[in-house]
Every structure is written in structure tokens, then in C-alpha cells.
Enzyme design. Sequence first.
Site, mmCIF file in Angstrom:
data_model
loop_
_atom_site.group_PDB
_atom_site.id
_atom_site.type_symbol
_atom_site.label_atom_id
_atom_site.label_comp_id
_atom_site.label_asym_id
_atom_site.label_seq_id
_atom_site.Cartn_x
_atom_site.Cartn_y
_atom_site.Cartn_z
ATOM 1 N N LYS A 1 0.806 -1.216 0.000
ATOM 2 C CA LYS A 1 0.000 0.000 0.000
ATOM 3 C C LYS A 1 0.847 1.277 0.000
ATOM 4 O O LYS A 1 0.464 2.250 -0.640
ATOM 5 C CB LYS A 1 -1.052 0.010 1.101
ATOM 6 C CG LYS A 1 -0.550 -0.065 2.509
ATOM 7 C CD LYS A 1 -1.726 -0.149 3.444
ATOM 8 C CE LYS A 1 -1.337 -0.217 4.899
ATOM 9 N NZ LYS A 1 0.040 -0.528 5.270
ATOM 10 N N ARG B 1 -6.094 1.955 11.868
ATOM 11 C CA ARG B 1 -5.530 0.642 12.171
ATOM 12 C C ARG B 1 -6.426 -0.167 13.104
ATOM 13 O O ARG B 1 -6.142 -1.319 13.367
ATOM 14 C CB ARG B 1 -4.191 0.791 12.901
ATOM 15 C CG ARG B 1 -2.980 1.135 12.045
ATOM 16 C CD ARG B 1 -2.488 -0.034 11.246
ATOM 17 N NE ARG B 1 -1.062 -0.289 11.263
ATOM 18 C CZ ARG B 1 -0.146 0.331 10.540
ATOM 19 N NH1 ARG B 1 -0.453 1.314 9.765
ATOM 20 N NH2 ARG B 1 1.109 -0.059 10.594
ATOM 21 N N ARG C 1 12.074 -6.567 1.977
ATOM 22 C CA ARG C 1 12.201 -5.155 2.350
ATOM 23 C C ARG C 1 13.183 -4.988 3.506
ATOM 24 O O ARG C 1 13.941 -4.015 3.561
ATOM 25 C CB ARG C 1 10.819 -4.616 2.756
ATOM 26 C CG ARG C 1 10.813 -3.138 3.014
ATOM 27 C CD ARG C 1 9.423 -2.617 3.184
ATOM 28 N NE ARG C 1 8.826 -3.047 4.442
ATOM 29 C CZ ARG C 1 7.556 -2.846 4.760
ATOM 30 N NH1 ARG C 1 6.746 -2.267 3.918
ATOM 31 N NH2 ARG C 1 7.087 -3.242 5.930
ATOM 32 N N ARG D 1 14.510 -1.607 7.998
ATOM 33 C CA ARG D 1 13.600 -0.955 8.943
ATOM 34 C C ARG D 1 13.692 -1.603 10.317
ATOM 35 O O ARG D 1 13.786 -2.822 10.426
ATOM 36 C CB ARG D 1 12.162 -1.054 8.434
ATOM 37 C CG ARG D 1 11.702 0.179 7.714
ATOM 38 C CD ARG D 1 10.335 0.018 7.131
ATOM 39 N NE ARG D 1 9.290 -0.290 8.109
ATOM 40 C CZ ARG D 1 7.996 -0.112 7.874
ATOM 41 N NH1 ARG D 1 7.608 0.368 6.712
ATOM 42 N NH2 ARG D 1 7.102 -0.423 8.777
ATOM 43 N N ARG E 1 3.308 -7.598 14.004
ATOM 44 C CA ARG E 1 2.556 -6.690 13.117
ATOM 45 C C ARG E 1 1.459 -7.436 12.352
ATOM 46 O O ARG E 1 0.367 -6.916 12.156
ATOM 47 C CB ARG E 1 3.511 -5.956 12.172
ATOM 48 C CG ARG E 1 4.239 -4.826 12.903
ATOM 49 C CD ARG E 1 5.520 -4.420 12.223
ATOM 50 N NE ARG E 1 5.279 -3.890 10.907
ATOM 51 C CZ ARG E 1 6.119 -4.016 9.884
ATOM 52 N NH1 ARG E 1 7.250 -4.669 10.036
ATOM 53 N NH2 ARG E 1 5.833 -3.495 8.732
HETATM 54 P P1 AMP Z 1 3.640 1.445 8.786
HETATM 55 O O1 AMP Z 1 4.745 2.197 8.128
HETATM 56 O O2 AMP Z 1 2.274 1.913 8.339
HETATM 57 O O3 AMP Z 1 3.791 -0.047 8.675
HETATM 58 O O4 AMP Z 1 3.692 1.785 10.348
HETATM 59 C C1 AMP Z 1 4.827 1.459 11.123
HETATM 60 C C2 AMP Z 1 4.457 1.429 12.599
HETATM 61 O O5 AMP Z 1 3.992 2.727 13.007
HETATM 62 C C3 AMP Z 1 3.319 0.493 12.967
HETATM 63 O O6 AMP Z 1 3.761 -0.847 13.154
HETATM 64 C C4 AMP Z 1 2.831 1.119 14.278
HETATM 65 O O7 AMP Z 1 3.712 0.845 15.344
HETATM 66 C C5 AMP Z 1 2.935 2.608 13.959
HETATM 67 N N1 AMP Z 1 1.699 3.117 13.339
HETATM 68 C C6 AMP Z 1 1.532 3.573 12.053
HETATM 69 N N2 AMP Z 1 0.261 3.935 11.836
HETATM 70 C C7 AMP Z 1 -0.399 3.701 12.995
HETATM 71 C C8 AMP Z 1 -1.754 3.859 13.426
HETATM 72 N N3 AMP Z 1 -2.696 4.316 12.585
HETATM 73 N N4 AMP Z 1 -2.064 3.532 14.702
HETATM 74 C C9 AMP Z 1 -1.133 3.067 15.575
HETATM 75 N N5 AMP Z 1 0.147 2.882 15.230
HETATM 76 C C10 AMP Z 1 0.527 3.195 13.971
#
Ligand code: AMP
Length: 192
Positions: free
Chosen positions: A13, A88, A127, A133, A144
Site C-alpha cells: 500500500k 488501524r 524489504r 527498517r 505486526r
Molecule cells: P507502517 O509504516 O504503516 O507499517 O507503520 C509502522 C508502525 O507505526 C506500525 O507498526 C505502528 O507501530 C505505527 N503506526 C503507524 N500507523 C499507525 C496507526 N494508525 N495507529 C497506531 N500505530 C501506527
Amino acid sequence: MRLILLGAPGSGKGTQASRLKDHLQVPHISTGDLLRAEVAAGSELGIAAKEVMARGELVSDEILLGMLKSRLSRDDCKDGFILDGYPRNVAQANALDALLASIQQPLEAAVQLEVPTELLVERIAGRAKAEGRADDSPESVRTRLKVYNEQTAPVVDFYRNHGNLTVVNGVGELDEVFTRIIEAIDTAASVG
Ligand code: AMP
């Protein structure tokens, strides 16, 4: 166009959202990127979020909503946005609904990228090698995916029940998936 992209970690995404931003000419708002920027800046918020993110758990709804409110109030969002990584959980979906209603900018489409779990794990491992990361360690990835299944998957039902969900097959070449998303958005726009 006011759009949210839903999908598990590794569903593509983020990559698709960044292409869509050029196509739709609206900003790509990734809550993960916003949080990573706070961590990199060493802000109070970043310090609070860092460990939670490294474990692959969710940062608090309150922090996220505050961050999102401030981002959506910026000028570049007046013609729309692509939300990537938010909501989320169902509480965030309700909070977003209320926020968008209060600024009279209702959501136009929610697109879910569907990818089988085996492929997600493979993509995240790729990745991890390429980007390194902090949350791409095997244990964090497991968390996750679990968080996604338990807390984020119900968000898909939330939008299905609200009538603005389109499910797109996320397996295939980037261009192919991109075309499917554009078709889904065009259909949503002509219906809605
Ligand atoms: P992402 O890059 O979207 O995979 O986000 C990386 C990490 O950021 C996630 O595993 C969460 O720890 C935190 N995170 C991102 N978006 C959210 C959200 N909407 N609510 C809570 N934690 C978030």
C-alpha cells in the site's frame, strides 16, 4: 479524491500510495512515515512511539489522532488525500469518520489491497534486506501481522458496512496492481 488504502504490512500500500499521489495530485499521508519522522527528530512524540513501533505494536490512538488532525488541516489537503496506515483499528475508523464529518470532507473510497499471508512474509523479508527498517525483524513482523489480523482486519468490515469498500487483488506486477486500483477508484467515484 479522499481515499484510504487498507492492507496488511507488505501488501504494497505504501508503494502504491506514493504512485497514486502523482496520479491523483493529492498528498500521500502515511502515519508510519509521520511517526518515523518524529522518531528521527527525537521529538517527545517520537520518543514515546519509538519502542512501541520497534515491537510492531500500535502507537496510542490519541497520539495518532492528534497527528492526523494537524496533518489534514494543512492547505495541501483541501482537494483530498490518500491515507496510508490509518485507521488501524475500529476506534480509529470511528475517530476518522467524526473528524472528516467535522471538516466536511467525507471519505470517497476505501481500497483494500488483498495479498495472501505467505506472500506478505516474503515481501517483508525482502524489504528488511533492502531498507533495514527497525520493525522488520522476524519477531516484530509476527507481531505486526497479528495486530493486523486482530485489530485492523475489522476495519475492512467497518468500511464494507459503510458501503465504500473496494477489494483489489494486490498480487502481480506493480503496474498491474496500480491499474486495478485506478479502476476501483474510478468506479467508486462514478457510483458515489
Ligand atoms: P507502517 O509504516 O504503516 O507499517 O507503520 C509502522 C508502525 O507505526 C506500525 O507498526 C505502528 O507501530 C505505527 N503506526 C503507524 N500507523 C499507525 C496507526 N494508525 N495507529 C497506531 N500505530 C501506527
